[in-house]
Design an enzyme around this catalytic site. Sequence first.
Site, PDB file in Angstrom:
ATOM      1  N   GLY A 180       0.607  -0.875  -0.063  1.00 59.25           N
ATOM      2  CA  GLY A 180       0.233   0.338   0.089  1.00 59.25           C
ATOM      3  C   GLY A 180       0.851   1.131   0.251  1.00 59.25           C
ATOM      4  N   LYS A 212      -8.511   6.796   8.197  1.00 62.34           N
ATOM      5  CA  LYS A 212      -9.865   6.778   8.684  1.00 62.34           C
ATOM      6  C   LYS A 212     -10.646   6.797   9.106  1.00 62.34           C
ATOM      7  CE  LYS A 212     -11.301   2.427   6.062  1.00 62.34           C
ATOM      8  NZ  LYS A 212     -11.574   1.362   5.377  1.00 62.34           N
ATOM      9  N   ASP A 249      -5.663   2.078   9.577  1.00 58.77           N
ATOM     10  CA  ASP A 249      -7.556   2.387   9.963  1.00 58.77           C
ATOM     11  C   ASP A 249      -8.038   1.735  11.788  1.00 58.77           C
ATOM     12  OD1 ASP A 249     -10.127   0.982  10.043  1.00 58.77           O
ATOM     13  OD2 ASP A 249      -9.459  -0.545   8.715  1.00 58.77           O
ATOM     14  N   ASP A 254      -6.190  -0.701  -2.561  1.00 63.34           N
ATOM     15  CA  ASP A 254      -6.406  -1.554  -3.378  1.00 63.34           C
ATOM     16  C   ASP A 254      -7.795  -2.273  -3.280  1.00 63.34           C
ATOM     17  OD1 ASP A 254      -5.810  -3.018  -1.236  1.00 63.34           O
ATOM     18  OD2 ASP A 254      -6.427  -5.206  -2.632  1.00 63.34           O
TER      19      ASP A 254
END
Length: 185
Positions: A53, A139, A111, A168
């Site tokens: 990522g 997030k 996250d 992704d």
Amino acid sequence: MSQADLSEIQRVRDEAELLHDAESVARAVDDMARRIALELAHSNPLLICVLNGGLLLSAWLATRLDFPLQLDYAHVSRYRGTTRGGELEWIAHPRMPLKDRTLLLVDDIFDEGVTLASLVDDCRARGAREVRTAVLVRKQHERVATPLRPDFVGLTVPDRYVFGCGLDYRNYLRNLPAIYAVSGN
Ligand code: IMP
Ligand code: MG
């Protein structure tokens, strides 16, 4: 990947909601690079790209950081939605000696924070002097699983499944230069 699977990827991409266009992402990366330079320009840092990522953000940041730095990578994968949920699989540790170095870990998203917190612990255990973290997006929710907070954040996204800019969807769509949310998610 069957043709049906590829059609599904294309459908998700076509129906997705644009959250941050390419210009906004580029501005956010410019701003992150400025903040990182202010703090790390004299630390001879080792920038560690967290694959997969962190690939795009690492490259975008590296080309904007005009001071001595080195590059390396770590590769981890987080099992999600399985019986081993939350467990991290280490695929590659950084090759460069971390002892007494200032590190900048670069990943796509914060996250629940499990990935970054494990990486920071690992780097500290390997003797790093200072470990800083940078993510393109954070997030927004209250499920954070660690006291760690990323030092440099580019943008925020709602609590939805997002892709593009390194993030992704079923291992596709990482290459898009903007950030999208899956429709209806
Ligand atoms: P964390 O350990 O919960 O912070 O999860 C971080 C990792 O989960 C990231 O490095 C991503 O690989 C993945 N991830 C979390 N949310 C998303 C998302 O919305 N889209 C794509 N990947 C995500
Ligand atoms: Mg990741």
